[in-house]
Motif scaffolding. Structure first.
Motif, PDB file in Angstrom:
ATOM      1  N   LYS A  53       2.445  15.570  -9.524  1.00 60.94           N
ATOM      2  CA  LYS A  53       2.959  16.173  -8.251  1.00 60.94           C
ATOM      3  C   LYS A  53       2.059  16.859  -7.247  1.00 60.94           C
ATOM      4  CE  LYS A  53       7.173  16.290  -9.556  1.00 60.94           C
ATOM      5  NZ  LYS A  53       8.219  15.522  -8.880  1.00 60.94           N
ATOM      6  N   LEU A  54       2.096  16.979  -6.021  1.00 59.38           N
ATOM      7  CA  LEU A  54       1.210  17.782  -5.125  1.00 59.38           C
ATOM      8  C   LEU A  54       1.888  19.110  -5.201  1.00 59.38           C
ATOM      9  CD1 LEU A  54       1.577  15.299  -2.143  1.00 59.38           C
ATOM     10  CD2 LEU A  54      -0.391  15.530  -3.446  1.00 59.38           C
ATOM     11  N   PRO A  55       1.019  19.960  -4.699  1.00 61.37           N
ATOM     12  CA  PRO A  55       1.400  21.351  -4.848  1.00 61.37           C
ATOM     13  C   PRO A  55       2.802  21.792  -4.386  1.00 61.37           C
ATOM     14  CG  PRO A  55      -0.732  21.236  -3.933  1.00 61.37           C
ATOM     15  CD  PRO A  55      -0.279  19.762  -3.865  1.00 61.37           C
ATOM     16  N   ASP A  56       3.707  21.806  -5.583  1.00 61.53           N
ATOM     17  CA  ASP A  56       5.024  21.952  -5.216  1.00 61.53           C
ATOM     18  C   ASP A  56       5.489  23.462  -4.768  1.00 61.53           C
ATOM     19  OD1 ASP A  56       4.647  23.788  -7.271  1.00 61.53           O
ATOM     20  OD2 ASP A  56       6.038  22.565  -8.639  1.00 61.53           O
ATOM     21  N   ASP A  57       4.653  24.412  -4.586  1.00 56.81           N
ATOM     22  CA  ASP A  57       4.831  25.830  -3.967  1.00 56.81           C
ATOM     23  C   ASP A  57       4.588  25.673  -2.268  1.00 56.81           C
ATOM     24  OD1 ASP A  57       2.534  25.554  -4.738  1.00 56.81           O
ATOM     25  OD2 ASP A  57       2.378  27.758  -5.214  1.00 56.81           O
ATOM     26  N   ALA A  58       4.192  24.591  -1.893  1.00 52.92           N
ATOM     27  CA  ALA A  58       3.642  24.406  -0.573  1.00 52.92           C
ATOM     28  C   ALA A  58       5.169  24.446   0.278  1.00 52.92           C
ATOM     29  CB  ALA A  58       3.219  23.003  -0.166  1.00 52.92           C
ATOM     30  N   THR A  59       4.986  25.275   1.463  1.00 49.21           N
ATOM     31  CA  THR A  59       6.139  25.575   2.302  1.00 49.21           C
ATOM     32  C   THR A  59       6.214  23.905   3.101  1.00 49.21           C
ATOM     33  OG1 THR A  59       4.783  27.352   2.931  1.00 49.21           O
ATOM     34  CG2 THR A  59       6.844  27.122   3.931  1.00 49.21           C
ATOM     35  N   THR A  60       5.179  23.393   3.500  1.00 52.62           N
ATOM     36  CA  THR A  60       5.007  22.208   4.104  1.00 52.62           C
ATOM     37  C   THR A  60       3.969  21.532   4.133  1.00 52.62           C
ATOM     38  OG1 THR A  60       5.557  21.029   6.306  1.00 52.62           O
ATOM     39  CG2 THR A  60       4.316  23.108   6.356  1.00 52.62           C
ATOM     40  N   GLY A  61       3.819  20.184   4.047  1.00 49.40           N
ATOM     41  CA  GLY A  61       2.528  19.215   3.648  1.00 49.40           C
ATOM     42  C   GLY A  61       2.500  18.176   4.321  1.00 49.40           C
ATOM     43  N   ALA A  62       1.358  17.663   4.631  1.00 50.85           N
ATOM     44  CA  ALA A  62       1.169  16.190   5.258  1.00 50.85           C
ATOM     45  C   ALA A  62       0.268  15.115   4.511  1.00 50.85           C
ATOM     46  CB  ALA A  62       0.753  16.175   6.767  1.00 50.85           C
ATOM     47  N   VAL A  63       0.533  14.158   4.308  1.00 51.63           N
ATOM     48  CA  VAL A  63      -0.478  13.089   3.518  1.00 51.63           C
ATOM     49  C   VAL A  63      -0.750  12.213   4.657  1.00 51.63           C
ATOM     50  CG1 VAL A  63      -1.049  11.708   1.516  1.00 51.63           C
ATOM     51  CG2 VAL A  63       0.443  13.839   1.352  1.00 51.63           C
ATOM     52  N   THR A  64      -2.030  11.832   4.945  1.00 58.39           N
ATOM     53  CA  THR A  64      -2.626  10.800   5.772  1.00 58.39           C
ATOM     54  C   THR A  64      -3.448   9.897   4.943  1.00 58.39           C
ATOM     55  OG1 THR A  64      -1.993  12.123   7.656  1.00 58.39           O
ATOM     56  CG2 THR A  64      -3.158  10.336   8.019  1.00 58.39           C
ATOM     57  N   VAL A  65      -3.130   8.774   4.476  1.00 55.29           N
ATOM     58  CA  VAL A  65      -4.129   7.886   3.954  1.00 55.29           C
ATOM     59  C   VAL A  65      -4.148   6.632   4.420  1.00 55.29           C
ATOM     60  CG1 VAL A  65      -3.788   9.098   1.620  1.00 55.29           C
ATOM     61  CG2 VAL A  65      -2.065   7.282   2.446  1.00 55.29           C
ATOM     62  N   TYR A  66      -5.306   6.164   4.330  1.00 52.72           N
ATOM     63  CA  TYR A  66      -5.981   4.711   4.792  1.00 52.72           C
ATOM     64  C   TYR A  66      -6.292   3.723   3.676  1.00 52.72           C
ATOM     65  CZ  TYR A  66      -6.386   7.402   9.104  1.00 52.72           C
ATOM     66  OH  TYR A  66      -6.101   8.343  10.370  1.00 52.72           O
ATOM     67  N   SER A  67      -5.786   2.359   3.922  1.00 55.22           N
ATOM     68  CA  SER A  67      -6.040   1.539   2.941  1.00 55.22           C
ATOM     69  C   SER A  67      -7.522   1.046   3.073  1.00 55.22           C
ATOM     70  CB  SER A  67      -5.173   0.289   3.089  1.00 55.22           C
ATOM     71  OG  SER A  67      -5.451  -0.361   4.345  1.00 55.22           O
ATOM     72  N   GLN A  68      -8.044   1.014   4.302  1.00 47.85           N
ATOM     73  CA  GLN A  68      -9.282   0.294   4.324  1.00 47.85           C
ATOM     74  C   GLN A  68     -10.612   1.401   4.218  1.00 47.85           C
ATOM     75  OE1 GLN A  68     -10.012  -1.627   7.935  1.00 47.85           O
ATOM     76  NE2 GLN A  68     -10.916  -3.246   6.776  1.00 47.85           N
ATOM     77  N   PHE A  88       0.905  -1.149   0.053  1.00 51.41           N
ATOM     78  CA  PHE A  88       0.028  -0.043   0.170  1.00 51.41           C
ATOM     79  C   PHE A  88       0.865   1.232  -0.024  1.00 51.41           C
ATOM     80  CE2 PHE A  88      -2.557   3.017   2.582  1.00 51.41           C
ATOM     81  CZ  PHE A  88      -3.373   3.449   1.532  1.00 51.41           C
ATOM     82  N   ALA A  89       1.772   1.243   0.960  1.00 54.04           N
ATOM     83  CA  ALA A  89       2.850   2.541   0.979  1.00 54.04           C
ATOM     84  C   ALA A  89       3.495   2.605  -0.453  1.00 54.04           C
ATOM     85  CB  ALA A  89       3.830   2.252   1.826  1.00 54.04           C
ATOM     86  N   LYS A  90       3.924   1.727  -0.945  1.00 54.84           N
ATOM     87  CA  LYS A  90       4.594   1.850  -2.296  1.00 54.84           C
ATOM     88  C   LYS A  90       3.648   2.289  -3.408  1.00 54.84           C
ATOM     89  CE  LYS A  90       8.187  -1.646  -2.233  1.00 54.84           C
ATOM     90  NZ  LYS A  90       8.978  -2.940  -2.603  1.00 54.84           N
ATOM     91  N   GLN A  91       2.406   1.801  -3.427  1.00 53.46           N
ATOM     92  CA  GLN A  91       1.369   2.359  -4.415  1.00 53.46           C
ATOM     93  C   GLN A  91       0.947   3.879  -4.217  1.00 53.46           C
ATOM     94  OE1 GLN A  91      -2.452   0.265  -3.489  1.00 53.46           O
ATOM     95  NE2 GLN A  91      -3.677   2.073  -4.672  1.00 53.46           N
ATOM     96  N   VAL A  92       0.942   4.366  -2.698  1.00 52.62           N
ATOM     97  CA  VAL A  92       0.897   5.766  -2.551  1.00 52.62           C
ATOM     98  C   VAL A  92       2.084   6.561  -3.026  1.00 52.62           C
ATOM     99  CG1 VAL A  92       0.616   7.297  -0.655  1.00 52.62           C
ATOM    100  CG2 VAL A  92      -0.541   5.356  -0.740  1.00 52.62           C
ATOM    101  N   ASN A  93       3.274   6.208  -2.807  1.00 50.83           N
ATOM    102  CA  ASN A  93       4.461   6.546  -3.190  1.00 50.83           C
ATOM    103  C   ASN A  93       4.363   6.934  -4.647  1.00 50.83           C
ATOM    104  OD1 ASN A  93       6.908   7.891  -2.356  1.00 50.83           O
ATOM    105  ND2 ASN A  93       8.109   6.156  -3.215  1.00 50.83           N
ATOM    106  N   ALA A  94       3.865   5.834  -5.425  1.00 47.85           N
ATOM    107  CA  ALA A  94       4.102   5.621  -6.833  1.00 47.85           C
ATOM    108  C   ALA A  94       3.126   6.913  -7.735  1.00 47.85           C
ATOM    109  CB  ALA A  94       3.496   4.500  -7.573  1.00 47.85           C
ATOM    110  N   GLN A  95       1.927   6.804  -6.674  1.00 46.72           N
ATOM    111  CA  GLN A  95       0.818   8.211  -6.929  1.00 46.72           C
ATOM    112  C   GLN A  95       1.439   9.380  -6.932  1.00 46.72           C
ATOM    113  OE1 GLN A  95      -2.932   7.595  -5.091  1.00 46.72           O
ATOM    114  NE2 GLN A  95      -3.749   9.132  -6.526  1.00 46.72           N
ATOM    115  N   LEU A  96       2.143   9.499  -5.669  1.00 45.06           N
ATOM    116  CA  LEU A  96       2.773  10.942  -5.470  1.00 45.06           C
ATOM    117  C   LEU A  96       3.565  11.362  -6.440  1.00 45.06           C
ATOM    118  CD1 LEU A  96       2.785  10.593  -1.653  1.00 45.06           C
ATOM    119  CD2 LEU A  96       1.013  11.813  -2.823  1.00 45.06           C
TER     120      LEU A  96
END
Length: 109
Positions: free
Chosen positions: A55-70, A43-51
């Motif tokens: 690209k996520l907003p590249d002008d973000a100063t900082t960001g957090a992604v929290t995703v659930y498989s279920q 699941f982590a590899k799948q999320v990493n590949a999608q990211l």
């Protein structure tokens, strides 16, 4: 994980958390230990590949992604993507990891 991305995995209270940093982004992929659809690493590899694909907003100063498989349980938690640009804080959420990440990616355009 892959592509020289290093992750930390920890199991707590029936869930496995895989956490890594990519650029200014902190990413946490959470799987239920009861989930039979794949491993936390898959699941982590799948999320990493999608990211990495879009690209996520590249002008973000900082960001957090929290995703659930279920996502099928009635009380399934919501996946979120949060980031800061200047003094603004943005948050998008989705019922699935894929939908939350896609919303954030579309916001970058």
């Amino acid at each position: 994980m892959n592509d020289q991305t290093h992750a930390v995995m920890q199991g707590v209270m029936g869930h496995t958390y895989v956490h890594w940093n990519t650029g200014n982004w902190s990413v946490t992929a959470i799987t239920s230990n009861a989930d039979q659809s794949g491993t936390p690493t898959q699941f982590a590899k799948q999320v990493n590949a999608q990211l990495k694909q879009a690209k996520l907003p590249d002008d973000a100063t900082t960001g957090a992604v929290t995703v659930y498989s279920q996502t099928t349980a009635a009380n399934a938690p919501t996946s979120t993507v949060k980031w800061q640009q200047g003094h603004q804080l943005y948050t998008v959420s989705g019922q699935t990891a894929n939908s939350a990440v896609k919303l954030a990616q579309n916001s970058a355009k």
